[in-house]
Design a protein around this motif. Structure first.
Motif, PDB file in Angstrom:
ATOM      1  N   GLY A  55       0.828  -1.198   0.000  1.00 29.10           N
ATOM      2  CA  GLY A  55       0.000   0.000   0.000  1.00 29.10           C
ATOM      3  C   GLY A  55       0.860   1.246   0.000  1.00 29.10           C
ATOM      4  N   LYS A  56       0.212   2.393   0.078  1.00 36.55           N
ATOM      5  CA  LYS A  56       0.926   3.666   0.096  1.00 36.55           C
ATOM      6  C   LYS A  56       0.203   4.620   1.038  1.00 36.55           C
ATOM      7  N   VAL A  57       0.962   5.306   1.889  1.00 37.48           N
ATOM      8  CA  VAL A  57       0.405   6.324   2.778  1.00 37.48           C
ATOM      9  C   VAL A  57       1.030   7.663   2.413  1.00 37.48           C
ATOM     10  N   ARG A  58       0.191   8.663   2.317  1.00 33.83           N
ATOM     11  CA  ARG A  58       0.687  10.020   2.097  1.00 33.83           C
ATOM     12  C   ARG A  58       0.291  10.861   3.301  1.00 33.83           C
ATOM     13  N   GLY A  59       1.276  11.515   3.889  1.00 38.84           N
ATOM     14  CA  GLY A  59       1.029  12.417   5.005  1.00 38.84           C
ATOM     15  C   GLY A  59       1.043  13.851   4.507  1.00 38.84           C
TER      16      GLY A  59
END
Length: 122
Positions: free
Chosen positions: A91-95
């Motif tokens: 997955g990918k998380v963007r903050g």
């Protein structure tokens, strides 16, 4: 600089004073200034409960392995890191945060912790 004024539905003789609402840039300056102590303030002001609330938020988010998620107003990255663990390496998380100092602290924590699952964070 203009500021928004809130007024209460009381007469002008009311004992309540009008207080200006902080503009976005003033809030940004505030969060940049408190960034170094932000996590300690959360611990103090919530008596540590914010850690439970954050874990509950991730659980309720419905995020699952392989998802792409966005952490808006990520601050120093607590939820971002929890989401990263939840969605895993595929997955990918963007903050995202308007405070440059908060993002800097989140980035430093990501480097410091060096967990394999945190490689999916932007």
């Amino acid at each position: 600089m203009a500021s928004l004024q809130l007024s209460l539905p009381f007469s002008s003789a009311s004992r309540f004073r009008h207080r200006p609402v902080l503009c976005a840039n003033e809030r940004q300056v505030l969060f940049n200034r408190i960034a170094p102590v932000y996590d300690n303030l959360n611990d103090l002001l919530s008596l540590g409960q914010h850690r439970i609330w954050k874990r509950m938020s991730v659980s309720w988010s419905g995020a699952k392995s392989g998802d792409n998620v966005l952490d808006v107003c990520c601050g120093s990255g607590d939820l971002t890191f929890l989401l990263s663990e939840k969605i895993g390496p595929h997955g990918k998380v963007r903050g995202l945060d308007f405070s440059k100092e908060q993002l800097s602290i989140a980035s430093s924590r990501q480097e410091l912790l060096r967990k394999a699952c945190y490689k999916n964070i932007e």
